[in-house]
Design a protein around this motif. Structure first.
Motif, PDB file in Angstrom:
ATOM      1  N   LEU A 122      44.158  88.125  14.842  1.00  0.00           N
ATOM      2  CA  LEU A 122      44.373  88.288  13.400  1.00  0.00           C
ATOM      3  C   LEU A 122      43.415  87.400  12.615  1.00  0.00           C
ATOM      4  CD1 LEU A 122      46.382  89.787  11.473  1.00  0.00           C
ATOM      5  CD2 LEU A 122      47.744  87.689  11.481  1.00  0.00           C
ATOM      6  N   ARG A 123      43.292  86.147  13.035  1.00  0.00           N
ATOM      7  CA  ARG A 123      42.406  85.205  12.338  1.00  0.00           C
ATOM      8  C   ARG A 123      40.930  85.608  12.477  1.00  0.00           C
ATOM      9  NH1 ARG A 123      42.748  79.233  13.428  1.00  0.00           N
ATOM     10  NH2 ARG A 123      41.872  79.126  11.327  1.00  0.00           N
ATOM     11  N   ALA A 124      40.598  86.292  13.576  1.00  0.00           N
ATOM     12  CA  ALA A 124      39.220  86.716  13.809  1.00  0.00           C
ATOM     13  C   ALA A 124      38.942  88.118  13.270  1.00  0.00           C
ATOM     14  CB  ALA A 124      38.906  86.667  15.304  1.00  0.00           C
ATOM     15  N   SER A 125      39.939  88.723  12.605  1.00  0.00           N
ATOM     16  CA  SER A 125      39.807  90.084  12.049  1.00  0.00           C
ATOM     17  C   SER A 125      39.440  91.103  13.113  1.00  0.00           C
ATOM     18  CB  SER A 125      38.773  90.105  10.905  1.00  0.00           C
ATOM     19  OG  SER A 125      39.203  89.273   9.844  1.00  0.00           O
ATOM     20  N   GLU A 169      47.356  74.675  18.310  1.00  0.00           N
ATOM     21  CA  GLU A 169      46.650  74.216  17.117  1.00  0.00           C
ATOM     22  C   GLU A 169      45.306  74.912  16.983  1.00  0.00           C
ATOM     23  OE1 GLU A 169      45.865  70.010  14.804  1.00  0.00           O
ATOM     24  OE2 GLU A 169      45.998  69.992  16.996  1.00  0.00           O
ATOM     25  N   ALA A 170      44.619  75.116  18.092  1.00  0.00           N
ATOM     26  CA  ALA A 170      43.312  75.778  18.047  1.00  0.00           C
ATOM     27  C   ALA A 170      43.430  77.205  17.535  1.00  0.00           C
ATOM     28  CB  ALA A 170      42.677  75.770  19.437  1.00  0.00           C
ATOM     29  N   VAL A 171      44.532  77.865  17.868  1.00  0.00           N
ATOM     30  CA  VAL A 171      44.719  79.250  17.428  1.00  0.00           C
ATOM     31  C   VAL A 171      45.202  79.315  15.985  1.00  0.00           C
ATOM     32  CG1 VAL A 171      46.059  81.363  17.772  1.00  0.00           C
ATOM     33  CG2 VAL A 171      45.168  80.118  19.748  1.00  0.00           C
ATOM     34  N   LEU A 172      46.201  78.520  15.629  1.00  0.00           N
ATOM     35  CA  LEU A 172      46.836  78.646  14.317  1.00  0.00           C
ATOM     36  C   LEU A 172      46.039  77.997  13.198  1.00  0.00           C
ATOM     37  CD1 LEU A 172      50.606  78.023  15.177  1.00  0.00           C
ATOM     38  CD2 LEU A 172      49.347  80.192  15.085  1.00  0.00           C
ATOM     39  N   GLY A 173      45.171  77.056  13.509  1.00  0.00           N
ATOM     40  CA  GLY A 173      44.449  76.351  12.474  1.00  0.00           C
ATOM     41  C   GLY A 173      45.326  75.312  11.787  1.00  0.00           C
ATOM     42  N   ASP A 193      46.690  74.759   8.717  1.00  0.00           N
ATOM     43  CA  ASP A 193      47.864  75.136   7.926  1.00  0.00           C
ATOM     44  C   ASP A 193      48.949  75.764   8.793  1.00  0.00           C
ATOM     45  OD1 ASP A 193      46.599  74.186   5.693  1.00  0.00           O
ATOM     46  OD2 ASP A 193      45.888  76.165   5.020  1.00  0.00           O
ATOM     47  N   GLY A 194      48.561  76.693   9.642  1.00  0.00           N
ATOM     48  CA  GLY A 194      49.535  77.354  10.507  1.00  0.00           C
ATOM     49  C   GLY A 194      50.164  76.390  11.481  1.00  0.00           C
ATOM     50  N   PHE A 195      49.359  75.466  12.005  1.00  0.00           N
ATOM     51  CA  PHE A 195      49.916  74.513  12.960  1.00  0.00           C
ATOM     52  C   PHE A 195      50.863  73.536  12.286  1.00  0.00           C
ATOM     53  CE2 PHE A 195      49.891  70.539  15.397  1.00  0.00           C
ATOM     54  CZ  PHE A 195      50.354  71.027  16.611  1.00  0.00           C
ATOM     55  N   GLN A 196      50.593  73.166  11.046  1.00  0.00           N
ATOM     56  CA  GLN A 196      51.496  72.239  10.351  1.00  0.00           C
ATOM     57  C   GLN A 196      52.894  72.840  10.238  1.00  0.00           C
ATOM     58  OE1 GLN A 196      50.666  68.973   9.326  1.00  0.00           O
ATOM     59  NE2 GLN A 196      52.917  68.945   9.289  1.00  0.00           N
ATOM     60  N   LYS A 197      52.983  74.118   9.927  1.00  0.00           N
ATOM     61  CA  LYS A 197      54.284  74.785   9.860  1.00  0.00           C
ATOM     62  C   LYS A 197      54.951  74.796  11.228  1.00  0.00           C
ATOM     63  CE  LYS A 197      56.553  79.054   8.354  1.00  0.00           C
ATOM     64  NZ  LYS A 197      56.355  80.404   7.769  1.00  0.00           N
ATOM     65  N   PHE A 198      54.169  75.060  12.254  1.00  0.00           N
ATOM     66  CA  PHE A 198      54.694  75.037  13.613  1.00  0.00           C
ATOM     67  C   PHE A 198      55.197  73.639  13.964  1.00  0.00           C
ATOM     68  CE2 PHE A 198      54.180  74.293  18.148  1.00  0.00           C
ATOM     69  CZ  PHE A 198      54.829  75.396  18.698  1.00  0.00           C
ATOM     70  N   ARG A 246      58.609  82.288  19.010  1.00  0.00           N
ATOM     71  CA  ARG A 246      58.248  83.703  18.872  1.00  0.00           C
ATOM     72  C   ARG A 246      58.233  84.123  17.402  1.00  0.00           C
ATOM     73  NH1 ARG A 246      61.419  87.941  22.148  1.00  0.00           N
ATOM     74  NH2 ARG A 246      59.598  89.228  21.722  1.00  0.00           N
ATOM     75  N   LYS A 247      59.219  83.662  16.632  1.00  0.00           N
ATOM     76  CA  LYS A 247      59.268  84.029  15.217  1.00  0.00           C
ATOM     77  C   LYS A 247      58.047  83.500  14.470  1.00  0.00           C
ATOM     78  CE  LYS A 247      64.311  84.202  14.978  1.00  0.00           C
ATOM     79  NZ  LYS A 247      65.546  83.528  14.481  1.00  0.00           N
ATOM     80  N   LEU A 248      57.651  82.280  14.767  1.00  0.00           N
ATOM     81  CA  LEU A 248      56.478  81.709  14.112  1.00  0.00           C
ATOM     82  C   LEU A 248      55.202  82.454  14.498  1.00  0.00           C
ATOM     83  CD1 LEU A 248      57.347  77.924  14.481  1.00  0.00           C
ATOM     84  CD2 LEU A 248      57.121  79.167  12.323  1.00  0.00           C
ATOM     85  N   PHE A 249      55.077  82.803  15.768  1.00  0.00           N
ATOM     86  CA  PHE A 249      53.886  83.516  16.229  1.00  0.00           C
ATOM     87  C   PHE A 249      53.882  84.974  15.751  1.00  0.00           C
ATOM     88  CE2 PHE A 249      53.295  80.649  20.238  1.00  0.00           C
ATOM     89  CZ  PHE A 249      52.958  79.589  19.405  1.00  0.00           C
ATOM     90  N   LEU A 250      55.070  85.506  15.446  1.00  0.00           N
ATOM     91  CA  LEU A 250      55.167  86.889  14.976  1.00  0.00           C
ATOM     92  C   LEU A 250      54.670  87.038  13.544  1.00  0.00           C
ATOM     93  CD1 LEU A 250      56.286  89.828  15.344  1.00  0.00           C
ATOM     94  CD2 LEU A 250      58.477  88.942  14.518  1.00  0.00           C
ATOM     95  N   ALA A 251      54.807  85.987  12.739  1.00  0.00           N
ATOM     96  CA  ALA A 251      54.491  86.066  11.317  1.00  0.00           C
ATOM     97  C   ALA A 251      53.066  86.561  11.078  1.00  0.00           C
ATOM     98  CB  ALA A 251      54.682  84.697  10.663  1.00  0.00           C
TER      99      ALA A 251
END
Length: 420
Positions: A26-29, A61-65, A67-72, A140-145
């Protein structure tokens, strides 16, 4: 996701490894489709709490970046202490439970410990001097978003077929997916993609050991207090039983919050009716209560107050201990997570290795802008190194904890017949 004329990357299964790979794409389009046999993310129980190692957190962290990792990270629980505290189940007091860090049978006590021993001690506390954990369901819920529109629920992948310029997944009802540039098998222990891709070389052994997962209100854990606990009963004539639980601070006074515990035992101790490990609820809860009926009053609330309908059996399985085998590489098909390297729960290594797969494959695909010849070969070459080490460590730990041995007579679980 940006508009593109490229065919999607197909992913079978919507477990944590598959969903994290979806986040990377998703992040890499890069277009993708995920096919999951369940009808929704809440279709069945989500299993026990996962302990995250340094490697696992780094991969996520490498995948979510940032902002995404902070939520995780904010969702994860952080528990003080750097290792297990062992408690005797009968006396309720701290005691050496007889479980060694790694059973190799060759090293003398005065010699330098095996690397796997160091890994276990160092990764239990992974960041900030804390043991970091999260429930599988929350992960799973976080990764599903953000991936919701790219998932097709109620589609069980049972195989695949190559096409002139791609690949199609084959579903249990005989229908086929859209053509994709590539297929990633991430559907777990019973992966039919893994069976077909490796021509049976990828095996999952049934060790004979069984476990029970249970949940209880956090108030039931107040007798333990904060920490990572391993409670062992070595008095049973049929074999050792122990539970592992992570009691984090902040929630122990809230009866509306649940903590989990995971029970493990040597082969033959836990016996589901008809050896049906899919049974959940009261049957599993009653067996756990019977096994622990003589345990110390300090520990009894974990079982007396358990949420009975959430109790579940599980098999303790493991891939080939000697390492992830070689198979003929297919440039358009590969496998991740439990589909390629199933591990025992010993050491808490399995999920951390699975997210490393997602991060590695996702990075290679992002660098290539999508499917490219050589991506699966590069991924499999690197994955085999760290995954083989992880399986060996998990098996070595389980030999001492569960008393299991995998040899030529150990049965394998059935993945099912290959599609015609």
């Amino acid at each position: 996701m940006a508009t593109t004329d490229r065919k999607p990357i197909l992913i079978s299964g919507a477990g944590i490894a598959s969903l994290l790979l979806g986040q990377a794409l998703l992040r890499a389009s890069i277009p993708f489709r995920i096919f999951e046999k369940d009808t929704s993310i809440i279709f069945r129980a989500q299993g026990y709490r996962l302990r995250l190692s340094t490697e696992g957190l780094d991969a996520i962290e490498a995948v979510l970046g940032p902002d995404g990792f902070q939520k995780f990270w904010d969702t994860c629980g952080k528990t003080g202490g750097v290792g297990f505290t062992a408690i005797d189940a009968i006396s309720g007091e701290p005691k050496d439970d007889g479980i060694v860090a790694y059973d190799n049978g060759k090293k003398k006590a005065a010699e330098e410990p095996e690397p796997s021993q160091k890994v276990l001690r160092e990764t239990l506390a992974s960041r900030g001097g804390k043991v970091v954990g999260i429930s599988r369901g929350d992960m799973r819920k976080l990764f599903l978003a953000g991936c919701e529109e790219f998932i097709e629920w109620g589609h069980q992948v049972v195989g695949y077929e190559s096409t002139a310029s791609g690949v199609r997944a084959i579903f249990a009802d005989g229908s086929k997916s859209v053509e994709g540039e590539m297929l990633v098998g991430g559907e777990g222990l019973y992966s039919r993609v893994a069976e077909q891709l490796s021509d049976g070389k990828l095996k999952v052994y049934d060790t004979g050991a069984r476990g029970i997962h249970g949940q209880a209100p956090t108030t039931a854990f107040k007798g333990l207090g904060e920490g990572v606990w391993r409670i062992a009963d070595n008095t049973r004539p049929d074999g050792r039983v122990f539970i592992i639980t992570n009691v984090r601070p902040g929630d122990m006074d809230d009866e509306n919050v649940e903590f989990g515990w995971t029970m493990g035992a040597q082969p033959g101790v836990i016996r589901p009716p008809n050896d049906d490990y899919t049974i959940t609820g009261v049957t599993a809860a009653n067996i756990a209560k019977d096994i622990t009926k003589n345990w110390h009053p300090r520990l009894r609330p974990l079982f007396d107050q358990m949420i009975e309908n959430e109790a579940a059996f599980w098999k303790i399985t493991c891939s080939t201990p000697t390492g992830v085998p070689e198979w003929t590489n297919d440039p358009r098909v590969t496998v991740i997570g439990d589909a390629v390297h199933s591990m025992t729960p010993a050491g808490g290594i399995g999920a951390n290795t699975a997210v490393r797969d997602s991060a590695l494959l996702g990075r290679l695909l992002a660098e290539a802008g999508g499917f490219s010849d050589g991506v699966t070969a590069a991924y499999e070459k690197e994955m085999r190194v760290y995954a083989s080490q992880a399986v060996a460590t998990s098996y070595g730990l389980a030999k001492s904890q569960f008393g299991i041995t995998i040899d030529e007579n150990t049965p394998t679980i059935r993945r099912g017949p290959r599609p015609v």
